[in-house]
Motif scaffolding. Structure first.
Motif, PDB file in Angstrom:
ATOM      1  N   THR A 236       0.821  -1.201   0.000  1.00 32.31           N
ATOM      2  CA  THR A 236       0.000   0.000   0.000  1.00 32.31           C
ATOM      3  C   THR A 236       0.860   1.257   0.000  1.00 32.31           C
ATOM      4  N   VAL A 237       0.243   2.351  -0.378  1.00 28.11           N
ATOM      5  CA  VAL A 237       0.948   3.629  -0.487  1.00 28.11           C
ATOM      6  C   VAL A 237       1.514   4.042   0.874  1.00 28.11           C
ATOM      7  N   GLY A 238       2.737   4.542   0.843  1.00 21.67           N
ATOM      8  CA  GLY A 238       3.380   4.997   2.062  1.00 21.67           C
ATOM      9  C   GLY A 238       4.343   3.980   2.625  1.00 21.67           C
ATOM     10  N   TYR A 239       4.171   2.741   2.230  1.00 20.58           N
ATOM     11  CA  TYR A 239       5.021   1.654   2.706  1.00 20.58           C
ATOM     12  C   TYR A 239       5.869   1.089   1.568  1.00 20.58           C
ATOM     13  N   ARG A 240       5.237   0.792   0.441  1.00 24.45           N
ATOM     14  CA  ARG A 240       5.993   0.238  -0.682  1.00 24.45           C
ATOM     15  C   ARG A 240       7.088   1.194  -1.152  1.00 24.45           C
ATOM     16  N   GLU A 241       6.783   2.476  -1.168  1.00 27.00           N
ATOM     17  CA  GLU A 241       7.773   3.454  -1.632  1.00 27.00           C
ATOM     18  C   GLU A 241       8.998   3.472  -0.718  1.00 27.00           C
ATOM     19  N   LEU A 242       8.759   3.400   0.590  1.00 23.11           N
ATOM     20  CA  LEU A 242       9.883   3.428   1.529  1.00 23.11           C
ATOM     21  C   LEU A 242      10.636   2.096   1.551  1.00 23.11           C
ATOM     22  N   PHE A 243       9.966   1.006   1.248  1.00 25.36           N
ATOM     23  CA  PHE A 243      10.696  -0.253   1.095  1.00 25.36           C
ATOM     24  C   PHE A 243      11.701  -0.133  -0.046  1.00 25.36           C
ATOM     25  N   ASN A 244      11.324   0.559  -1.121  1.00 24.38           N
ATOM     26  CA  ASN A 244      12.263   0.781  -2.228  1.00 24.38           C
ATOM     27  C   ASN A 244      13.445   1.633  -1.779  1.00 24.38           C
ATOM     28  N   TYR A 245      13.189   2.575  -0.888  1.00 25.82           N
ATOM     29  CA  TYR A 245      14.270   3.395  -0.334  1.00 25.82           C
ATOM     30  C   TYR A 245      15.227   2.536   0.482  1.00 25.82           C
ATOM     31  N   PHE A 246      14.682   1.681   1.340  1.00 30.13           N
ATOM     32  CA  PHE A 246      15.530   0.850   2.188  1.00 30.13           C
ATOM     33  C   PHE A 246      16.304  -0.192   1.385  1.00 30.13           C
ATOM     34  N   LYS A 247      15.755  -0.595   0.235  1.00 28.83           N
ATOM     35  CA  LYS A 247      16.484  -1.535  -0.634  1.00 28.83           C
ATOM     36  C   LYS A 247      17.597  -0.835  -1.400  1.00 28.83           C
ATOM     37  N   GLY A 248      17.610   0.505  -1.350  1.00 29.46           N
ATOM     38  CA  GLY A 248      18.634   1.256  -2.055  1.00 29.46           C
ATOM     39  C   GLY A 248      18.277   1.615  -3.473  1.00 29.46           C
ATOM     40  N   ASP A 249      17.037   1.323  -3.880  1.00 29.92           N
ATOM     41  CA  ASP A 249      16.617   1.617  -5.251  1.00 29.92           C
ATOM     42  C   ASP A 249      16.301   3.094  -5.448  1.00 29.92           C
ATOM     43  N   TRP A 250      15.811   3.752  -4.400  1.00 32.30           N
ATOM     44  CA  TRP A 250      15.406   5.154  -4.485  1.00 32.30           C
ATOM     45  C   TRP A 250      16.076   5.973  -3.389  1.00 32.30           C
ATOM     46  N   SER A 251      16.207   7.260  -3.643  1.00 27.86           N
ATOM     47  CA  SER A 251      16.629   8.171  -2.586  1.00 27.86           C
ATOM     48  C   SER A 251      15.429   8.442  -1.679  1.00 27.86           C
ATOM     49  N   LEU A 252      15.691   8.927  -0.471  1.00 31.56           N
ATOM     50  CA  LEU A 252      14.604   9.230   0.449  1.00 31.56           C
ATOM     51  C   LEU A 252      13.722  10.341  -0.114  1.00 31.56           C
ATOM     52  N   GLU A 253      14.335  11.352  -0.678  1.00 33.88           N
ATOM     53  CA  GLU A 253      13.568  12.466  -1.240  1.00 33.88           C
ATOM     54  C   GLU A 253      12.627  11.979  -2.346  1.00 33.88           C
ATOM     55  N   PHE A 254      13.133  11.095  -3.197  1.00 33.27           N
ATOM     56  CA  PHE A 254      12.295  10.588  -4.283  1.00 33.27           C
ATOM     57  C   PHE A 254      11.176   9.710  -3.736  1.00 33.27           C
ATOM     58  N   ALA A 255      11.483   8.875  -2.736  1.00 25.94           N
ATOM     59  CA  ALA A 255      10.470   7.999  -2.148  1.00 25.94           C
ATOM     60  C   ALA A 255       9.326   8.819  -1.555  1.00 25.94           C
ATOM     61  N   ILE A 256       9.655   9.912  -0.872  1.00 23.34           N
ATOM     62  CA  ILE A 256       8.616  10.757  -0.277  1.00 23.34           C
ATOM     63  C   ILE A 256       7.779  11.412  -1.366  1.00 23.34           C
ATOM     64  N   SER A 257       8.437  11.870  -2.433  1.00 24.36           N
ATOM     65  CA  SER A 257       7.686  12.485  -3.533  1.00 24.36           C
ATOM     66  C   SER A 257       6.770  11.466  -4.200  1.00 24.36           C
ATOM     67  N   GLU A 258       7.211  10.194  -4.254  1.00 23.76           N
ATOM     68  CA  GLU A 258       6.375   9.139  -4.820  1.00 23.76           C
ATOM     69  C   GLU A 258       5.180   8.829  -3.922  1.00 23.76           C
ATOM     70  N   ILE A 259       5.375   8.905  -2.613  1.00 24.69           N
ATOM     71  CA  ILE A 259       4.245   8.719  -1.694  1.00 24.69           C
ATOM     72  C   ILE A 259       3.192   9.791  -1.951  1.00 24.69           C
ATOM     73  N   GLN A 260       3.643  11.031  -2.090  1.00 27.84           N
ATOM     74  CA  GLN A 260       2.704  12.120  -2.354  1.00 27.84           C
ATOM     75  C   GLN A 260       1.984  11.913  -3.681  1.00 27.84           C
ATOM     76  N   LYS A 261       2.739  11.548  -4.706  1.00 27.01           N
ATOM     77  CA  LYS A 261       2.152  11.351  -6.030  1.00 27.01           C
ATOM     78  C   LYS A 261       1.161  10.189  -6.030  1.00 27.01           C
ATOM     79  N   ASN A 262       1.548   9.076  -5.433  1.00 27.41           N
ATOM     80  CA  ASN A 262       0.675   7.908  -5.427  1.00 27.41           C
ATOM     81  C   ASN A 262      -0.546   8.110  -4.536  1.00 27.41           C
ATOM     82  N   THR A 263      -0.407   8.905  -3.488  1.00 31.72           N
ATOM     83  CA  THR A 263      -1.564   9.217  -2.651  1.00 31.72           C
ATOM     84  C   THR A 263      -2.532  10.112  -3.411  1.00 31.72           C
ATOM     85  N   ARG A 264      -2.005  11.036  -4.191  1.00 39.40           N
ATOM     86  CA  ARG A 264      -2.881  11.874  -5.023  1.00 39.40           C
ATOM     87  C   ARG A 264      -3.635  11.016  -6.039  1.00 39.40           C
ATOM     88  N   ARG A 265      -2.943  10.058  -6.635  1.00 36.99           N
ATOM     89  CA  ARG A 265      -3.600   9.160  -7.580  1.00 36.99           C
ATOM     90  C   ARG A 265      -4.666   8.319  -6.882  1.00 36.99           C
TER      91      ARG A 265
END
Length: 300
Positions: A236-265
């Motif tokens: 779900t939104v807010g968790y999957r994005e940060l899991f990508n951050y912890f895996k090293g796939d995304w930066s924290l800033e990008f993960a937070i922006s993705e949470i905002q974007k996916n929540t808007r969607r």
């Protein structure tokens, strides 16, 4: 039929909790939560669970009553919520229901289609596939398994894709073959109150809420759930994005922006769903609870 259910709906971050509490206090009654993300006791910040002072203002049901490790379906919720309503209606004529999960709201007010039980391992394997190969892999699989449902489902909602595919795989029949149009009778009448706002207002409120979640400790909350990221509740939104951050796939800033974007969607999908109910009484998000209470009183 004297029992009434007042259902408060609307997109995320619009102010549903506040209104529901005001209505519960006014009508001296209790609240059924139909927010599927708030069922789980391990998820607090990322699901915007009502604060302690909010929960203390009116009795709430189905808030953090399950574990993320429980196999808990919308059918389970339908059964438990109806049983709880039966109990509440023994002492109350009015009950409030609040939430943004359209399917769970419909389960209570209209009833669900009947689906057979399937092996729980199928869902686990589908969630692993989602985590490893992304949502596009589920989209392609559904296109093959059930093209009719593929054409109308929200293809960006992993919960819906997993649910449809587990039925397809577990039964050998298309998910759409189990869908029926007839709805079940209920002992209560429903008045649906919807909160809305201009799109930019909704988006601004979402962005602010995500920022507040981060400042309140969302990152640490998700860090503590890494070992369980394959579970259905955490897709779900807010968790999957940060899991990508912890895996090293995304930066924290990008993960937070993705949470905002996916929540808007997600909010946009919520409104599309809710607009299907032509009986909903819509109000601007900043309408006073007194006005809404008075309007309900007139209907009664």
């Amino acid at each position: 039929m004297n029992e009434l259910l007042i259902s408060v709906i609307g997109p995320t971050a619009i102010g549903k909790t506040k209104l529901a509490i005001e209505l519960a206090k006014h009508f001296k009654t209790e609240i059924i939560s139909a927010d599927s993300r708030q069922f789980y006791k391990e998820m607090n910040i990322g699901t915007a669970v009502p604060a302690d002072d909010e929960l203390s203002q009116a009795p709430h049901h189905f808030i953090q009553h399950r574990s993320i490790q429980d196999d808990y379906s919308v059918g389970d919720f339908e059964r438990e919520a109806l049983n709880r309503l039966d109990t509440l209606y023994q002492k109350k004529d009015i009950v409030i229901m609040v939430g943004g999960s359209g399917l769970y709201i419909n389960a209570v007010t209209k009833g669900l289609d009947n689906f057979p039980k399937v092996n729980a391992e199928i869902r686990l394997e589908l969630n692993k596939r989602l985590d490893k190969n992304g949502i596009s892999s589920l989209q392609e699989l559904l296109k093959t398994e059930d093209f009719e449902y593929y054409k109308k489902v929200d293809l960006n909602n992993p919960h819906r894709l997993v649910r449809a595919l587990e039925i397809c795989i577990g039964t050998g029949r298309p998910y759409s073959s189990f869908l029926k149009s007839e709805k079940k009778k209920r002992r209560f009448k429903t008045i649906t109150i919807g909160l809305t706002a201009e799109r930019q207002t909704i988006y601004d409120r979402i962005n602010q809420r995500v920022g507040l979640m981060v400042s309140e400790g969302l990152i640490e909350e998700v860090r503590n759930l890494i070992d369980y990221q394959h579970l259905n509740a955490l897709q779900t939104v807010g968790y999957r994005e940060l899991f990508n951050y912890f895996k090293g796939d995304w930066s924290l800033e990008f993960a937070i922006s993705e949470i905002q974007k996916n929540t808007r969607r997600f909010a946009k999908r919520q409104m599309t769903w809710f607009k299907k109910n032509e009986q909903t009484l819509w109000y601007e998000f900043d309408t006073s609870s007194t006005q809404i209470q008075n309007d309900i009183e007139k209907l009664l």
